[in-house]
Design an enzyme around this catalytic site. Structure first.
Site, PDB file in Angstrom:
ATOM      1  N   HIS A 288       0.859  -1.189   0.000  1.00 30.59           N
ATOM      2  CA  HIS A 288       0.000   0.000   0.000  1.00 30.59           C
ATOM      3  C   HIS A 288       0.894   1.237   0.000  1.00 30.59           C
ATOM      4  O   HIS A 288       1.885   1.284   0.723  1.00 30.59           O
ATOM      5  CB  HIS A 288      -0.882  -0.033   1.260  1.00 30.59           C
ATOM      6  CG  HIS A 288      -1.598   1.246   1.538  1.00 30.59           C
ATOM      7  ND1 HIS A 288      -1.429   1.953   2.710  1.00 30.59           N
ATOM      8  CD2 HIS A 288      -2.475   1.960   0.791  1.00 30.59           C
ATOM      9  CE1 HIS A 288      -2.188   3.041   2.684  1.00 30.59           C
ATOM     10  NE2 HIS A 288      -2.822   3.066   1.525  1.00 30.59           N
TER      11      HIS A 288
ATOM     12  N   HIS B  22       2.548  11.167  -1.209  1.00 29.11           N
ATOM     13  CA  HIS B  22       1.623  10.753  -0.146  1.00 29.11           C
ATOM     14  C   HIS B  22       1.754  11.773   0.971  1.00 29.11           C
ATOM     15  O   HIS B  22       2.486  11.572   1.928  1.00 29.11           O
ATOM     16  CB  HIS B  22       1.926   9.340   0.351  1.00 29.11           C
ATOM     17  CG  HIS B  22       0.853   8.816   1.261  1.00 29.11           C
ATOM     18  ND1 HIS B  22       1.100   8.060   2.383  1.00 29.11           N
ATOM     19  CD2 HIS B  22      -0.501   8.969   1.213  1.00 29.11           C
ATOM     20  CE1 HIS B  22      -0.042   7.762   2.980  1.00 29.11           C
ATOM     21  NE2 HIS B  22      -1.030   8.301   2.287  1.00 29.11           N
TER      22      HIS B  22
END
Length: 315
Positions: free
Chosen positions: A30, A105
């Protein structure tokens, strides 16, 4: 993570080489690229305005880093450990001249090109391994940025790219015969213009969005039951997602120490109880894939398909 998983696909028994990749158990990560994020760069366009304002304080960026990093291993290390699916979020840097694209991110990561080169080097050394690159979030990108990125993907992998095909045809044998090693999933309409871009809807990845491990497992069970029998791959995201109040309460500890360490054993037990196949698990993703024997546990599930084969042939 053991390097012995570097060639696990090439080492699968012959009976599994003709099994559709959508029916195999495949470990993934992930936010795969988040092992390095740049505290010095501006906060990414994937963040709310309030966060961008707060991030002008350097301590806030340090805290953001603790919650943005979901992996400790580089692409090469993940690949050597057996990870074959990569969850990718990308962005341009607003204000930067040109079309360069970076992983993102919360904070900016490395250039996408550098990551693709690292992956391609591994593939050159391991010609029977097949990977899935899932480009599923794009930020601050117009069509010009997309064309730039798609050309980068084509330059990096060339003939290794597998064109869109009926999902059930795509087996390891099929990939090896054609000397393909890379499937690209691209969640943006331009996929239609390039034969080597698979549409995002062929890689559904339902997201539980919970901090509660029991709710996560219930969600994983439900979405597996609803999985399409044919025509798509399937991602089980075995991840917990921090809420704002979770972050506020555990500011300094970060994601790994707050949610991941404590819940990984229960998540791994769920993985061990799964079975691949038509209505079973396919790709399973996790945070911090090296903390437990995650990849090896997922890969070992494929032995159940062999047992099934043997019992069918005996009956």
């Amino acid at each position: 993570m053991a390097e012995s998983n570097a060639d696990w696909m090439g080492s699968l028994p012959a009976a599994l080489r003709t099994c559709p990749l959508s029916n195999l158990a495949i470990p993934g990560s992930h936010d795969s690229f988040s092992y390095w994020v740049d505290e010095k760069s501006p906060v990414g366009p994937d963040q709310a305005t309030a966060i961008k304002r707060l991030a002008k304080i350097s301590l806030v960026k340090k805290i953001m880093k603790k919650w943005s990093v979901t992996q400790n291993l580089t692409f090469k290390e993940q690949l050597e450990g057996g990870i074959r699916y990569f969850d990718l979020r990308v962005s341009s840097k607003p204000g930067e001249i040109g079309h360069e694209i970076y992983f993102i991110h919360g904070l900016f990561g490395i250039k996408v090109w550098d990551g693709l080169m690292e992956i391609n080097t591994f593939l050159d050394q391991h010609p029977k391994e097949v990977i899935f690159l899932d480009f599923n979030h794009f930020y601050a990108m117009d069509d010009g940025h997309h064309f730039f990125l798609i050309n980068r993907i084509r330059s990096a992998f060339g003939s290794k790219l597998c064109s869109v095909e009926c999902v059930e045809y795509v087996t390891l044998q099929y990939m090896w015969e054609k000397k393909h090693q890379v499937l690209i999933f691209y969640h943006y309409p331009l996929w239609r213009e390039f034969p080597f871009l698979w549409p995002g809807n062929k890689m559904p990845a339902p997201w539980a969005n919970t901090t509660n491990v029991h709710k996560l497992i219930q969600f994983l069970e439900t979405t597996l039951e609803e999985r399409s029998r044919y025509g798509t791959f399937h991602v089980s995201q075995a991840i917990l997602t921090p809420r704002v109040k979770t972050i506020a309460r555990h500011l300094v500890r970060g994601l790994k120490n707050t949610l991941v360490h404590r819940n990984l054993p229960m998540i791994l037990n769920w993985v061990k109880a799964q079975k691949p196949g038509v209505m079973g698990v396919n790709i399973i993703t996790s945070d911090f894939v090296e903390l437990v024997d995650f990849a090896a546990t997922v890969i070992a599930l494929n032995d159940l398909l062999l047992e099934e084969d043997e019992s069918t042939s005996k009956s």
